[in-house]
Design a protein around this motif. Structure first.
Motif, PDB file in Angstrom:
ATOM      1  N   ARG A  69       0.859  -1.189   0.000  1.00 48.84           N
ATOM      2  CA  ARG A  69       0.000   0.000   0.000  1.00 48.84           C
ATOM      3  C   ARG A  69       0.892   1.234   0.000  1.00 48.84           C
ATOM      4  O   ARG A  69       1.841   1.319   0.778  1.00 48.84           O
ATOM      5  N   VAL A  71       1.446   4.391   1.259  1.00 45.61           N
ATOM      6  CA  VAL A  71       0.997   5.236   2.366  1.00 45.61           C
ATOM      7  C   VAL A  71       1.158   6.710   2.016  1.00 45.61           C
ATOM      8  O   VAL A  71       0.313   7.539   2.380  1.00 45.61           O
ATOM      9  N   GLU A  74      -1.770   7.729  -0.015  1.00 49.00           N
ATOM     10  CA  GLU A  74      -2.985   7.761   0.801  1.00 49.00           C
ATOM     11  C   GLU A  74      -3.020   9.011   1.678  1.00 49.00           C
ATOM     12  O   GLU A  74      -4.080   9.628   1.846  1.00 49.00           O
ATOM     13  N   SER A 271      -6.598  -1.490   4.551  1.00 49.55           N
ATOM     14  CA  SER A 271      -6.911  -0.137   4.997  1.00 49.55           C
ATOM     15  C   SER A 271      -7.830  -0.199   6.200  1.00 49.55           C
ATOM     16  O   SER A 271      -8.669  -1.100   6.325  1.00 49.55           O
ATOM     17  N   TRP A 284      -5.036   7.322  10.987  1.00 50.05           N
ATOM     18  CA  TRP A 284      -4.152   7.330   9.835  1.00 50.05           C
ATOM     19  C   TRP A 284      -3.940   5.914   9.331  1.00 50.05           C
ATOM     20  O   TRP A 284      -3.999   4.948  10.089  1.00 50.05           O
ATOM     21  N   PRO A 285      -3.614   5.751   8.036  1.00 52.46           N
ATOM     22  CA  PRO A 285      -3.328   4.420   7.506  1.00 52.46           C
ATOM     23  C   PRO A 285      -2.072   3.844   8.135  1.00 52.46           C
ATOM     24  O   PRO A 285      -1.169   4.571   8.529  1.00 52.46           O
ATOM     25  N   ARG A 286      -2.026   2.537   8.177  1.00 50.39           N
ATOM     26  CA  ARG A 286      -0.840   1.866   8.719  1.00 50.39           C
ATOM     27  C   ARG A 286       0.260   1.836   7.672  1.00 50.39           C
ATOM     28  O   ARG A 286       0.025   1.901   6.469  1.00 50.39           O
ATOM     29  N   SER A 287       1.481   1.695   8.138  1.00 49.92           N
ATOM     30  CA  SER A 287       2.618   1.689   7.239  1.00 49.92           C
ATOM     31  C   SER A 287       2.774   0.310   6.609  1.00 49.92           C
ATOM     32  O   SER A 287       2.224  -0.677   7.074  1.00 49.92           O
ATOM     33  N   THR A 288       3.542   0.261   5.543  1.00 45.34           N
ATOM     34  CA  THR A 288       3.800  -0.989   4.866  1.00 45.34           C
ATOM     35  C   THR A 288       4.779  -1.833   5.684  1.00 45.34           C
ATOM     36  O   THR A 288       5.536  -1.312   6.498  1.00 45.34           O
TER      37      THR A 288
END
Length: 292
Positions: A69, A71, A74, A271, A284-288
């Motif tokens: 993803r 990030v 995003e 997500s 917030w979105p999580r990191s890869t």
């Protein structure tokens, strides 16, 4: 008086030889049966060991399924959405909403300028997970470096399916085999490309089911690409159920070895749902995942 020494009579010798022959024959038969039992038991151990080895490799691949993803992208989209929601129809935005301490008010022409375009448009990589009841294809981090200083990625594209194959043993004929496909090149179509290796012979059953958010029960299909449904599109499953049966025929007899395993995906990297879907901008979105 003189003592007369008597030896064995012919009948006694025949009886002795018969007893010794019978004992020898029984001992030979017992040893032969023990050798056959050992070979039979060793074949069973080898069959189960090969089955476990194949499942262990599949389990490791699924454990380390890699869902990429972006990030950064995003976050950029999230900030754009936040700024668009905070601006009004007159082109003004509230105080403190512009990064860098610019006060709110009329938006200047400089702020409307578009960022410099790249000479080569950026193409975001995609790592899909495509599986049905009889096959599975995805990207995994299970890619060990076997040669020192070899230039290779930490992830590869893999696939598992059941197809016909010829036995390597003399007179073995053909059977259903579990094939593993691997490719160092990850592209949009995760179901094609790469080299294939037969992991198991004489496989009579290979069934897969998937579990994840949005599904009330185990699902027979899971697609993260454009053909997936609302619950699976862009989202990896949380676990995969594997049912494997090997049926081996020897001397007119058939033996089955069956195993069932539920394999979790360590880091689906989907997500966040709920708060983000409702517009909660503090989540917030999580990191890869890291590439160790």
């Amino acid at each position: 008086m003189m003592k007369h020494n008597r030896g064995f009579t012919m009948i006694e010798l025949m009886i002795t030889i018969t007893i010794l022959g019978t004992l020898t024959m029984l001992t030979a038969q017992a040893i032969q049966q023990a050798v056959k039992a050992k070979v039979k038991l060793q074949d069973q151990i080898d069959d189960v060991s090969r089955m476990r080895d194949g499942l262990r490799l599949l389990e490791r691949d699924i454990n380390l399924a890699y869902h990429y993803r972006d990030v950064e992208k995003e976050l950029e989209q999230l900030m754009k959405k936040k700024n668009n929601n905070s601006s009004n129809q007159n082109g003004t935005i509230p105080d403190g909403t512009i990064p860098g301490g610019i006060p709110g008010g009329q938006i200047t022409n400089d702020m409307h300028e578009q960022p410099e375009q790249r000479e080569v448009p950026r193409r975001d990589p995609e790592t899909h997970f495509v599986g049905n009841n009889e096959s599975i294809n995805f990207v995994t981090m299970n890619n060990a470096r076997t040669v020192r200083n070899t230039k290779q990625a930490d992830f590869i594209e893999v696939g598992y399916a059941l197809r016909d194959c010829k036995s390597l043993r003399e007179g073995g004929g053909s059977s259903k085999c579990l094939w593993r496909r691997s490719s160092p090149y990850v592209d949009l179509d995760v179901t094609k490309g790469g080299d294939e290796v037969a992991l198991l012979e004489n496989v009579s059953e290979f069934k897969l089911r998937y579990m994840g958010k949005g599904k009330q029960d185990w699902a027979n299909d899971w697609r993260t690409d454009a053909q997936g449904d609302a619950a699976t599109k862009g989202k990896f499953p949380q676990a995969v159920e594997i049912s494997l049966t090997v049926e081996k025929k020897t001397a007119g007899k058939s033996k089955k070895y069956s195993m069932q395993l539920i394999v979790p995906i360590h880091f689906p990297n989907n997500s966040e749902e709920g708060a983000n879907a409702q517009g909660n901008q503090s989540s917030w979105p999580r990191s890869t995942p890291s590439t160790q």
